[in-house]
Design an enzyme around this catalytic site. Structure first.
Site, short mmCIF file in Angstrom:
data_model
loop_
_atom_site.label_atom_id
_atom_site.label_comp_id
_atom_site.label_asym_id
_atom_site.label_seq_id
_atom_site.Cartn_x
_atom_site.Cartn_y
_atom_site.Cartn_z
N GLN A 1 0.75 -1.38 -0.04
CA GLN A 1 -0.07 -0.03 -0.17
C GLN A 1 0.79 1.29 0.02
O GLN A 1 0.27 2.27 -0.23
CB GLN A 1 -0.92 -0.02 1.34
N CYS B 1 -4.97 0.08 4.03
CA CYS B 1 -5.02 -1.33 4.33
C CYS B 1 -6.19 -2.16 4.41
O CYS B 1 -6.21 -3.22 3.90
CB CYS B 1 -4.25 -1.56 5.79
N HIS C 1 -5.17 -1.11 11.73
CA HIS C 1 -4.76 -1.66 10.66
C HIS C 1 -5.69 -2.92 10.25
O HIS C 1 -5.94 -3.69 11.19
CB HIS C 1 -3.39 -2.42 10.97
N ASN D 1 0.36 -9.30 5.09
CA ASN D 1 0.31 -7.86 5.29
C ASN D 1 0.23 -7.11 3.88
O ASN D 1 0.43 -7.77 3.09
CB ASN D 1 1.59 -7.36 6.11
#
Length: 444
Positions: free
Chosen positions: A64, A70, A365, A386
């Site tokens: 990102q 996110c 997040h 992630n």
């Protein structure tokens, strides 16, 4: 009665410190290396080895970059996993985050305008008005908000609408956009104060949105209405599908019934009894679109539904407070990672509810669960995809201990089929409305 720190108290503090024979060693260590390095327990790293009994093949991680998307990356990643499994697209295939970003920004502006009009009768000092003006819009969001965008606009491959400078580094655009939205708020509040007609206000708002669309097109590029999808699969077979619309692409290549996917939260505060539905006032993006709705459950249920979905071969979107007890470079999230209590001989422990009530923690997040290590039927650690690129963690993947999930995870999104029948029935209930600043309204 309050009392200042006087000389006698300072002398006591110094004497108390001198009584600790280890204080000079600890002082040298912490001043040189910092708190986290000095408190690190390396046994945690050993326990968090990236090996899992259930490990989904999800392809490369996304990045990102310098943006707060996110929640959007995590949602689109769960969907691209489906495309990868069905159509054997290359492992670096991604859905366009820039496409959904464009529409989210336009819709958030309209959502802001509507809330400005609803609160125009209130003074600027009112807490709701101050809340609105504090951040007219931002990059963050929640699961139901990306669903609202996809249900209205569909999705496209990243190759059709790739990243731009502003989507990957969003601070310049957000500052400029929020400047405009605050100025627009002044205009709208003035119109209401002057008792302008609904037609006058609607005309003014449409003009504002037209300007916003132009700003977005200049910054992110204009979204495609039709496109061709062309790729070679993992077996090097060529494929092309012509004249797709974003909605048709979603239907053909993802094919989910998004109404089946629901937000499950663990918010153990006294004001949120379990097994009830909640929503948050003034939280959303698409006016008349999908409402943000959460089913609050205990942590055992929270973990159980996530585990069931992974066991069925499907990854899981989740939201957490990623900065707590985590090491970015090594990709470890574990409550035993830092021994700060032992380092300072101070008890820093709080319950999960206390952290939420006193502002110590909230969801910051969103990521994706792609694996889990199950021992004697119970999860011990989780594999996390992630969206910070491959240079952190294990090629971008993190390891999360089960204890860390218990303490710092607040939301998972699962297919409602994994819920018990009685909880599926609760989903249809009218939600309790939480204040705009409630921690369960935090944007990932």
């Amino acid at each position: 009665m309050s009392k200042a720190i006087d000389t006698s108290l300072l002398t006591k503090f110094q004497t108390d410190l001198e009584k600790r024979p280890e204080h000079q060693v600890i002082e040298r260590t912490v001043t040189k290396n910092g708190i986290f390095a000095s408190a690190t327990d390396f046994q945690s790293q050993t326990a968090m080895t990236p090996v899992f009994s259930i490990d989904l093949d999800t392809g490369d991680v996304a990045n990102q970059k310098q943006s707060g998307r996110c929640w959007m990356f995590a949602a689109l990643n769960t969907m691209r996993h489906e495309i990868k499994n069905k159509f054997k697209v290359p492992k670096d295939f991604e859905l366009s985050q820039n496409y959904t970003y464009f529409w989210d920004k336009l819709e958030k502006a309209n959502y802001f305008y509507e809330n400005v009009l609803k609160t125009a009768h209130l003074p600027l000092t009112d807490r709701k008005v101050a809340w609105l003006m504090g951040t007219p819009q931002q990059d963050g969001g929640q699961w139901d908000m990306i669903v609202a965008i996809i249900q209205k606009y569909g999705v496209v491959p990243q190759s059709v609408m790739p990243e731009t400078y502003n989507s990957s580094k969003s601070s310049e655009f957000n500052r400029t956009y929020n400047l405009k939205l605050r100025k627009d708020a002044i205009t709208l509040r003035d119109l209401v104060a002057k008792k302008a007609s609904e037609a006058e206000i609607a005309k003014q708002k449409a003009s504002m949105l037209s300007d916003n669309y132009r700003m977005l097109a200049y910054s992110f590029g204009e979204p495609p209405t039709t496109f061709d999808f062309e790729y070679r699969d993992a077996d090097q077979q060529y494929h092309i599908k012509r004249n797709l619309t974003p909605q048709k692409f979603f239907k053909e290549y993802v094919g989910w019934n998004l109404d089946d996917y629901v937000s499950i939260i663990n918010g153990p505060t006294a004001d949120k009894p379990y097994n009830q539905m909640y929503t948050v006032e003034m939280l959303g993006n698409v006016v008349d679109g999908r409402q943000v709705r959460h089913l609050n459950v205990d942590m055992d249920t929270f973990r159980s539904v996530a585990l069931k979905q992974l066991q069925a071969g499907e990854s899981v979107w989740f939201g957490c407070d990623v900065g707590q007890e985590s090491e970015r470079q090594k990709g470890i999230m574990d409550t035993k990672l830092y021994r700060k209590n032992e380092l300072f001989d101070i008890n820093f422990d709080l319950t999960k509810a206390q952290r939420l009530d006193y502002g110590e923690s909230l969801m910051t997040h969103a990521m994706v669960l792609t694996g889990v290590d199950v021992v004697d039927g119970q999860p011990t650690k989780w594999k996390v995809e992630n969206s910070w690129g491959k240079k952190v963690g294990n090629d971008g993947f993190f390891v999360m201990s089960n204890d860390w999930m218990n303490e710092y995870c607040y939301q998972v999104v699962v297919n409602k089929q994994y819920l018990a029948t009685e909880l599926q029935q609760v989903l249809a209930e009218e939600p309790k409305v939480l204040a705009p600043w409630d921690p369960m309204g935090a944007l990932a």
